[in-house]
Design an enzyme around this catalytic site. Structure first.
Site, mmCIF file in Angstrom:
data_model
loop_
_atom_site.group_PDB
_atom_site.id
_atom_site.type_symbol
_atom_site.label_atom_id
_atom_site.label_comp_id
_atom_site.label_asym_id
_atom_site.label_seq_id
_atom_site.Cartn_x
_atom_site.Cartn_y
_atom_site.Cartn_z
ATOM 1 N N ASP A 1 105.005 35.730 23.384
ATOM 2 C CA ASP A 1 103.671 35.451 23.890
ATOM 3 C C ASP A 1 103.715 34.030 24.453
ATOM 4 O O ASP A 1 102.893 33.521 24.975
ATOM 5 C CB ASP A 1 102.398 35.573 23.401
ATOM 6 C CG ASP A 1 102.387 34.723 22.107
ATOM 7 O OD1 ASP A 1 103.373 34.454 21.759
ATOM 8 O OD2 ASP A 1 101.231 34.906 21.492
ATOM 9 N N GLU A 2 104.807 33.404 24.272
ATOM 10 C CA GLU A 2 105.063 31.807 25.028
ATOM 11 C C GLU A 2 106.420 31.548 25.453
ATOM 12 O O GLU A 2 107.360 32.175 25.049
ATOM 13 C CB GLU A 2 104.747 30.792 23.736
ATOM 14 C CG GLU A 2 105.452 30.964 22.743
ATOM 15 C CD GLU A 2 104.811 30.241 21.418
ATOM 16 O OE1 GLU A 2 104.888 28.794 21.704
ATOM 17 O OE2 GLU A 2 104.892 30.562 20.333
ATOM 18 N N ASP B 1 101.394 29.869 26.942
ATOM 19 C CA ASP B 1 101.158 30.362 25.929
ATOM 20 C C ASP B 1 99.980 31.496 26.348
ATOM 21 O O ASP B 1 98.651 30.974 26.610
ATOM 22 C CB ASP B 1 100.692 29.451 24.766
ATOM 23 C CG ASP B 1 100.410 30.120 23.173
ATOM 24 O OD1 ASP B 1 100.897 31.352 23.079
ATOM 25 O OD2 ASP B 1 100.001 29.445 22.303
#
Length: 418
Positions: A113-114, A11
């Site tokens: 974003d992860e 993350d």
């Protein structure tokens, strides 16, 4: 003998803010936004001035994602604000994904974003999972220029929860033998998939920590919270059988569009007029990707910034703009309490293929003709622009206030949100 299951969750720390800072530095800036109180914010001139992402120093001022920039500046007068650039975020997300591909062939991009990595059996190639997670963390910082948290666990939910334990720029583990020390003392609201309503329901039972939830009688949990209660009860006990589903992009799970209105809507007619372009836009995007919807939702943010939502499942899938608009307006009318409305949103979920629609004899001709008209309108707008063809009721609408949209704003509604 089966290899012991190991999952990594990667993350990016303060992703949008970090990526903006990195881009500015690469273009000659001398100040790193990550080292000072700063945020990525919306457009204040059109009443969309909210915090989208914040730096670690900004968190010290109790600045929250989603609060207004006016409120954030009252907390920190020297706050730096930069606008968002979604193409930049997609580019940086792809850089991260490319790096992670070196460590596992099974990667699920959970959001921009992860990512989840199934590391099961990869110890024979890359060595110890925790050491590999540390290598990923270090390479992201040195090669990509931004920091990440990496969670390591035996399943997706524990890997994700591990990544939240210490931030930023840490590798954390959360295995079954660590639950009592690391997970159970945390407030129940920290557990993945426990929202405000679930937290309140558990509080009425005297349950305030994840450990107290884990030790509840599952029959009582099911009685109070139905299937969702059993889901979070399982998470509190470290149980999650969901697999890492490989994908090289974040596919749509739902479509949504929201707009902060140029002036508060004080009548149902004003609200319906504002909802029309939202419904046209979000339905057009859904059709463009080849989907129909069986779940509609509406969001209202009042002038005092309180937010309420309402949704309804449909028997039959729909994909034409007019029908979506009619349903969304009906939902609004059921939800609205008469107060001035600052923001409106429309959401389409439970996606399915249009050829899965089950039309009644009564509705078939109407639905088919509307769908055909929408297809023609989509082609004209694609060639000549959004405003080249529209309903007459929208002729005086100002489209400049429509917020940027994001497909995949919701995860699929299944037994597991992963």
């Amino acid at each position: 003998m089966c290899a012991k299951r190991v999952i990594l969750h990667v993350d990016v720390n303060s992703a949008f803010l970090s990526w903006e800072a990195l881009d500015l530095l690469e273009h000659g800036a001398t100040l790193d936004l990550r080292t000072v109180p700063s945020v990525v914010g919306g457009d204040e001139t059109s009443r969309r001035g909210i915090v989208l992402a914040k730096s670690t120093p900004a968190k010290a001022y109790d600045i929250q994602t989603g609060e207004t920039l006016f409120s954030a500046r009252r907390k920190c007068p020297d706050l730096l604000v930069v606008p968002s650039h979604y193409p930049l975020y997609a580019k940086q997300s792809n850089r991260l994904y490319t790096l992670l591909c070196e460590y596992s062939p099974v990667i699920q991009r959970y959001s921009i974003d992860e990512c989840f990595l199934d590391f099961t059996g990869m110890e024979y190639v890359h060595g110890d999972a925790v050491a590999c997670a540390e290598e990923i963390r270090r390479r992201c910082e040195t090669e990509l220029g931004f920091t990440v948290n990496v969670g390591v666990g035996p399943n997706k939910v524990l890997a994700k929860m591990a990544g939240e334990l210490r931030k930023p720029n840490f590798v954390n583990t959360l295995f079954p033998h660590e639950l009592a020390d690391k997970l159970w003392p945390l407030p129940v609201r920290e557990l993945f998939m426990v929202g405000r309503q679930t937290e309140r329901a558990l509080a009425r039972r005297g349950v305030h920590t994840i450990g107290e939830l884990a030790h509840m009688d599952p029959k009582a949990v099911r009685y109070d919270l139905k299937s969702h209660g059993m889901l979070v009860w399982g998470y509190a006990n470290g149980m999650d059988p969901s697999p890492v589903v490989p994908n090289d992009s974040v596919g749509p799970k739902s479509y949504s569009n929201a707009a902060t209105l140029p002036a508060d809507a004080c009548t149902a007619a004003d609200a319906h007029a504002a909802l029309r372009p939202l419904c046209e836009s979000v339905t057009e995007r859904m059709r463009r990707d080849g989907w129909a919807t069986k779940l509609l939702g509406v969001q209202i943010k009042y002038a005092d910034f309180s937010v309420v939502q309402h949704q309804r499942a449909l028997r039959d899938a729909i994909c034409d703009s007019r029908t979506v608009f009619e349903h969304i307006c009906a939902l609004f009318d059921e939800l609205w309490d008469g107060r001035p409305v600052r923001l409106l949103g429309a959401r389409l979920g439970e996606l399915c293929q249009p050829d899965c629609e089950q039309l009644t004899l009564e509705d078939s001709c109407k639905q088919i003709s509307r769908a055909a008209l929408d297809r023609v309108a989509d082609c004209i707008r694609a060639k000549y622009g959004r405003t080249s063809l529209m309903p007459a009721t929208m002729l005086r609408q100002d489209f400049s206030h429509l917020d940027r949209y994001a497909a995949n704003s919701e995860k699929p509604k299944t037994n597991s949100p992963f």
